[in-house]
Design a protein around this motif. Structure first.
Motif: not given
Length: 451
Positions: A97-102, A325-326, A336-337
Motif C-alpha cells: 500500500s502507498f497510503t498511511y491508511l493502507g 485530498r488523498e 478504494e478511491v
C-alpha cells in the motif's frame, strides 16, 4: 492468531476484503498509471516539499543552539528524518500500500489506519493554510514584494497558481514548478550568504548598524539548544507525501528511492546550514525568529528574498493539497478511491473546496503560529517519528508469521501488558526514533505554551 501475548482478531469483513462499492465499480475501468517520475523529478519535488519559510528560521535556531551545537542537532535530525523516509518506503513494500491508511490497516488494523490517515490529513491541511498565509506575507502588505493589499495578492495567487497546479492528478508534472522553487530557494539562500560575506550597510536598519559588535556562541549545548529542535524537525518534514513519491518513482526500488532521498535531504541540509550559520554570524544574539525581520525594510535584496520564498511556498501548496485530498478520498472510500482513479465529479469539487477553504482562512487568520506549532508537535511527530518505525516492525513480524503459517489475514491488534513488552523488545534500537519523536513533541508544546 496468538503471537506470544499479542492477540490478533481476524475480521472476515475487513474493508480491504469487502466487495467493490458502487463508487469503486464506477471507476474500475479508469486507466491508472504509476511509476513515471525520474529520480531528479522526485528529488526536486521532495526539496520543494521540504524547504519553505523554515529556511529563514534557521539563524534563530542556530542562535539558540550555537554554531557547533546547531550543526550537530541539524545533522542528527536530518539523519533521523532521512531514515524515516526509507522506513516508510519499506512499509509500502511490506504492505503493498502507498497510503498511511493502507499501511496502518495492514499493520495494526482498520482503526489505526484511519487514525494515521487523519493525522496526515490534519498536518497537510495545516501546511496548506500556512502556505497561503506566508504567500500573503511575502508578497502583500507594506513589507511584501508587491506591496498590494494582502487579500488581493492571496486571491490572485489562489486563482492563478494554487488552483491549476492542485488540479493535477499526480505530483510528477510538478517537477517544473519544483525546479523553479529549487532555483528560488538557491537564490534566497545566496542572498543571505552574500549579506554575511559583504555586509552592505544598506542591509542593516538604523537601530542595528553594520559596525555593531556581534556576540556569537560557537559551541554551547545548554537548555536553550532544545528550543531549536522543533524548528529543525519540522524543517525536514514532507513524510505525508513520502509514500506517494515512492509510488510514482519509475523503476521503483529502495535503491533508487534512496538516491531521491539522499539528494533531496543533502541539498536541504546544505541550504539550512548555510542560511543558519550566515544569518546568525551576521546579527549574532540580535537574530530574530525570521532573519528577514533583521534586515532594513528598505533593502531591495531582502524584498527579492521574499519574492523567492513566495515562489517556494506557492509551488509547495499543490503538494500539500494532494496529500490532503488523498487522505479525504481514502478515508471516505476505505482506500478504494484515490486521486488517480477518482471520477471528475468527485475530484474537481473536492480540490476546489480545499483551495477555497484554505484561501479564505488564510485571508482572515494571520496569527496562526501556535496552531501550526501544535500541528507539527502532535500530527507531525506521529507521521514522521512514531508511525513509520512501529508500522515497519509490525509488518515485518506479520510477514514472518505469514511465511511460517501461510496466514495472510488482515487483523486488528489487541495488546495486553505482555504483548506490549514483547513488541518493545521487537523494536530494539529502532525504539529510539519514537522516543525522540515524543521528546520533540513535548519540547514543541512547551515552547509554544511558554511564549
Amino acid at each position: 492468531m496468538d503471537d506470544g501475548g499479542v492477540t490478533f482478531i481476524v475480521h472476515p469483513d475487513s474493508p480491504t476484503r469487502s466487495t467493490p462499492s458502487p463508487l469503486s465499480a464506477a471507476i474500475e475501468e479508469r486507466s491508472i498509471t504509476f511509476g513515471k517520475a525520474s529520480i531528479w523529478a522526485s528529488s526536486l519535488n521532495l526539496i520543494n516539499n521540504v524547504i519553505g519559510a523554515g529556511l529563514f528560521s534557521m539563524p534563530w535556531a542556530m542562535k539558540r543552539a550555537s554554531i557547533g551545537g546547531g550543526l550537530l542537532l541539524l545533522g542528527l535530525i536530518c539523519l533521523l528524518n532521512t531514515t524515516c523516509y526509507i522506513i516508510l518506503a519499506q512499509c509500502c513494500d511490506l504492505s503493498g500500500s502507498f497510503t498511511y491508511l493502507g499501511i496502518g490497516r495492514k499493520s495494526f488494523g482498520d482503526s489505526f489506519g484511519k487514525f494515521a490517515q487523519f493525522c496526515v490529513l490534519f498536518y497537510s491541511f495545516g501546511s496548506m493554510l500556512s502556505f497561503v498565509v506566508l504567500t500573503g506575507d511575502f508578497l502583500g502588505g507594506e513589507t511584501g514584494y508587491l506591496q498590494y493589499p494582502r487579500e488581493v495578492v492571496i486571491v490572485v495567487v489562489a486563482v492563478c497558481v494554487f488552483t491549476p497546479l492542485s488540479l493535477l492528478r499526480n505530483t510528477e508534472p510538478l517537477k517544473w514548478t519544483s525546479l523553479v522553487s529549487f532555483v528560488a530557494c538557491f537564490g534566497a539562500a545566496g542572498l543571505i550568504v552574500m549579506a554575511a560575506m559583504w555586509k552592505p550597510p544598506e542591509a542593516f536598519p538604523a537601530s542595528d548598524p553594520v559596525d555593531r559588535e556581534r556576540e556569537v556562541s560557537m559551541m554551547s549545548l545548554t537548555n536553550n539548544a532544545w528550543a531549536a529542535v522543533p524548528v529543525m524537525s519540522v524543517a525536514f518534514t514532507a513524510h505525508y507525501n513520502g509514500p506517494r513519491f515512492y509510488q510514482e518513482l519509475s523503476d521503483r526500488s529502495l535503491y533508487r528511492y534512496g538516491h531521491v532521498i539522499a539528494f533531496g535531504m543533502a541539498f536541504s541540509f546544505a541550504s539550512y546550514l548555510a542560511v543558519g550559520v550566515c544569518g546568525y554570524l551576521t546579527f549574532g544574539e540580535a537574530t530574530l525568529g525570521s532573519i528577514l525581520m533583521n534586515y532594513s525594510p528598505t533593502w531591495r535584496v531582502a524584498k527579492f528574498a521574499r519574492l523567492f520564498l513566495s515562489m517556494v511556498v506557492s509551488f509547495t501548496f499543490p503538494l500539500a493539497n494532494h496529500a490532503a485530498r488523498e487522505s479525504i478520498l481514502s478515508l471516505i472510500s476505505g482506500g478504494e478511491v484515490t486521486t488517480n482513479n477518482s471520477p471528475p465529479e468527485v475530484f474537481l469539487p473536492l480540490t476546489l473546496l480545499l483551495v477555497f477553504i484554505t484561501t479564505l482562512l488564510g485571508i482572515y487568520f494571520t496569527e496562526i503560529e501556535k496552531v501550526l506549532a501544535f500541528k507539527g508537535a502532535l500530527f507531525g511527530t506521529c507521521i514522521v517519528y512514531i508511525f513509520p518505525p512501529i508500522m515497519y516492525v509490525r509488518l515485518r513480524e506479520l510477514n514472518r508469521e505469514a511465511k511460517r503459517h501461510g496466514d495472510e489475514s488482515e487483523a486488528d491488534l489487541k495488546l495486553d501488558f505482555e504483548g506490549i513488552v514483547k513488541f518493545v523488545k521487537l523494536m530494539g534500537p529502532m525504539l529510539l526514533i519514537p522516543l525522540w519523536g515524543v521528546s520533540t513533541a513535548i519540547l514543541s508544546i512547551h515552547s509554544v505554551v511558554s511564549r
